[in-house]
Design a protein around this motif. Structure first.
Motif, PDB file in Angstrom:
ATOM      1  N   TYR A 186       1.188   5.607   6.932  1.00  0.00           N
ATOM      2  CA  TYR A 186       2.226   4.368   5.818  1.00  0.00           C
ATOM      3  C   TYR A 186       3.779   4.997   6.189  1.00  0.00           C
ATOM      4  O   TYR A 186       4.726   4.285   6.356  1.00  0.00           O
ATOM      5  CB  TYR A 186       1.902   4.818   4.978  1.00  0.00           C
ATOM      6  N   THR A 225       2.751   2.122  -3.664  1.00  0.00           N
ATOM      7  CA  THR A 225       1.683   2.099  -4.557  1.00  0.00           C
ATOM      8  C   THR A 225       0.690   3.812  -4.743  1.00  0.00           C
ATOM      9  O   THR A 225       0.102   4.482  -5.114  1.00  0.00           O
ATOM     10  CB  THR A 225       0.032   1.142  -4.596  1.00  0.00           C
ATOM     11  N   ARG A 226       0.152   3.483  -2.784  1.00  0.00           N
ATOM     12  CA  ARG A 226      -0.808   4.740  -2.782  1.00  0.00           C
ATOM     13  C   ARG A 226      -0.117   6.045  -2.686  1.00  0.00           C
ATOM     14  O   ARG A 226      -0.537   7.158  -2.484  1.00  0.00           O
ATOM     15  CB  ARG A 226      -1.724   4.677  -1.285  1.00  0.00           C
ATOM     16  N   ASP A 277      -5.317   4.390   6.994  1.00  0.00           N
ATOM     17  CA  ASP A 277      -5.134   4.480   5.308  1.00  0.00           C
ATOM     18  C   ASP A 277      -4.728   6.093   4.678  1.00  0.00           C
ATOM     19  O   ASP A 277      -5.729   6.763   3.600  1.00  0.00           O
ATOM     20  CB  ASP A 277      -6.403   4.652   5.087  1.00  0.00           C
ATOM     21  N   LEU A 303       1.015  -1.351   0.186  1.00  0.00           N
ATOM     22  CA  LEU A 303       0.214   0.332   0.082  1.00  0.00           C
ATOM     23  C   LEU A 303       0.779   1.542  -0.164  1.00  0.00           C
ATOM     24  O   LEU A 303       0.568   2.595  -0.547  1.00  0.00           O
ATOM     25  CB  LEU A 303      -0.994   0.445   1.138  1.00  0.00           C
ATOM     26  N   TYR A 304       2.151   1.271   1.102  1.00  0.00           N
ATOM     27  CA  TYR A 304       2.827   2.341   0.850  1.00  0.00           C
ATOM     28  C   TYR A 304       3.362   2.288  -0.661  1.00  0.00           C
ATOM     29  O   TYR A 304       3.335   3.827  -0.914  1.00  0.00           O
ATOM     30  CB  TYR A 304       3.959   2.483   2.122  1.00  0.00           C
ATOM     31  N   ARG A 360      -1.078   8.808   3.739  1.00  0.00           N
ATOM     32  CA  ARG A 360       0.134   8.669   3.551  1.00  0.00           C
ATOM     33  C   ARG A 360       1.364   8.811   4.894  1.00  0.00           C
ATOM     34  O   ARG A 360       2.340   8.356   5.059  1.00  0.00           O
ATOM     35  CB  ARG A 360       0.286   9.812   2.783  1.00  0.00           C
TER      36      ARG A 360
END
Length: 424
Positions: free
Chosen positions: A178, A49-50, A173, A46-47, A175
């Motif tokens: 992460y 990609t997001r 969820d 997730l880090y 930035r």
């Protein structure tokens, strides 16, 4: 007072941490390190990609390429551990890993990600070989397999704790949440390095001729045993990648069963890793244990295969029951693999031999995802049967391979000890 003492005694019997001493210090370092692993594994995808903005395909390709390149560090860095203090070398590598992990915060493109991931994989691969040399130094010839099993239990506990903590970032969820996972991973590397430096130094013995890392790559009998162990390690790919996909695509069990399966495996590993390593501390007993592991793992695969065409309740029971059987085989394989890798290695080149053992296991696990997803997810129950047969046959082959390796080593020792005659 008696109740408190009983509770404390019960806790000590269940805790994977050993009594105070060098192994306790190394265990605490491993615990810190693997909490960071759990944090990073939980949030890495997730880090990347997001936050970084990579596509899932770029993440998969980058990690695969980095992992394959990283395997090349295993043998040379393992050989370096034979020529210097493995404690100091491991601490230095962990500091380097902290620096590389921190640079993930600066990644903003696929090329930068590929560079950082490759450096990370090189350090991880080399550090595993150095860790094996350090475990051998801390545990000694009689206690190194016990130490290995202890650290495995501690590592599973650490990853579980890290994954649980990482869950908070997934709930938030954001930035910054992460990014905190990345920073948490960095901190655990630093803590682990500091704890490792509390161990005494283990300088290498003085030798007239320094061992060459390449010797392990030319030791055919050792390669045969290590290769068999690497083939058996495909079971790890089956558990962590193939089985979750199998549950959601080919069975009537609810997806949450995947979490239950992994939780059962983790808890049993923490509780049983040390207990199940007894009797597998020298080559021949370890070879017999690995044979048993192959047969037990094969039985687990057969039970997983049976979940394809049964009602929901029975599928859940079979999945969890097979996981219990699988975990016993997994722990027997881990303990016997460590014993064989140590006992069949040249005593003056333990690090290099552990590097070769890790290299072969890494190659098997790199090929495993593509091979097993095709074999099982496309082949259905027949694929599980093929995998079960492979594990059983490989396990049966280990004792004769180990006897051959021991006979070759004994013959080499006899030749080297023979006096050289000279004529005048």
């Amino acid at each position: 007072m008696g109740i408190t003492a009983a509770i404390l005694g019960r806790w000590r019997s269940l805790s994977p941490l050993p009594p105070p001493g060098r192994l306790r210090t190394l265990s605490l370092a491993t615990l810190a390190n693997t909490v960071g692993t759990g944090l990073w594994v939980t949030g890495a995808a997730l880090y990347l990609t997001r936050v970084v903005g990579l596509t899932p395909t770029e993440v998969g390709l980058g990690l695969t390429a980095a992992g394959l390149v990283g395997l090349t560090a295993s043998v040379p860095i393992g050989g370096l551990a034979d020529r210097c203090d493995p404690r100091s070398l491991r601490a230095v590598l962990q500091l380097a890993q902290a620096a590389v992990a921190a640079t993930y915060l600066l990644v903003g493109s696929f090329p930068a990600f590929l560079l950082v991931a490759t450096l990370d994989a090189l350090l991880v691969s080399g550090n595993l070989a150095v860790r094996a040399a350090l475990v051998a130094a801390v545990g000694g010839p009689r206690g190194r397999v016990h130490a290995f099993a202890t650290l495995r239990a501690v590592a599973n506990l650490g990853v579980a704790v890290g994954a649980a903590l990482g869950g908070f970032a997934l709930v938030a969820d954001t930035r910054w949440a992460y990014r905190m996972l990345v920073l948490g991973n960095v901190v655990t590397y630093l803590v682990s390095a500091a704890l490792i430096m509390r161990l005494p130094a283990y300088p290498p013995a003085r030798r007239a001729v320094r061992p060459r890392a390449g010797r392990a790559l030319r030791d055919g009998p050792f390669l045969a045993v290590a290769g068999a162990s690497a083939v058996l390690s495909l079971h790890w790919v089956a558990l962590t990648l193939v089985l979750p996909l199998w549950v959601v695509t080919r069975t009537d069990a609810p997806p949450v069963t995947v979490s239950a399966v992994l939780l059962v495996n983790t808890l049993l590993t923490v509780l049983l890793a040390v207990r199940l390593n007894r009797g597998a501390r020298r080559a021949l007993p370890a070879a017999r244990t690995m044979r048993r592991a192959g047969l037990v793992l094969a039985a687990g695969m057969l039970l997983w295969a049976a979940t394809d065409a049964v009602p929901t309740a029975l599928a859940i029971i079979l999945l969890l029951g097979a996981t219990v059987i699988y975990t016993v085989g997994d722990l027997w394989h881990g303990a016997s693999g460590a014993a064989l890798a140590y006992d069949l290695a040249a005593p003056d080149a333990l690090g290099a031999y552990q590097g070769v053992d890790g290299l072969l296991t890494g190659l098997a696990r790199a090929a495993g995802p593509a091979l097993l997803t095709w074999l099982i997810l496309d082949g259905g129950p027949t694929g599980w049967l093929v995998l079960a047969g492979l594990l059983a046959v490989t396990g049966l082959a280990v004792p004769p391979l180990a006897r051959r390796a021991l006979a070759t080593r004994a013959g080499s020792a006899a030749v080297s000890d023979q006096p050289i005659s000279s004529s005048t």
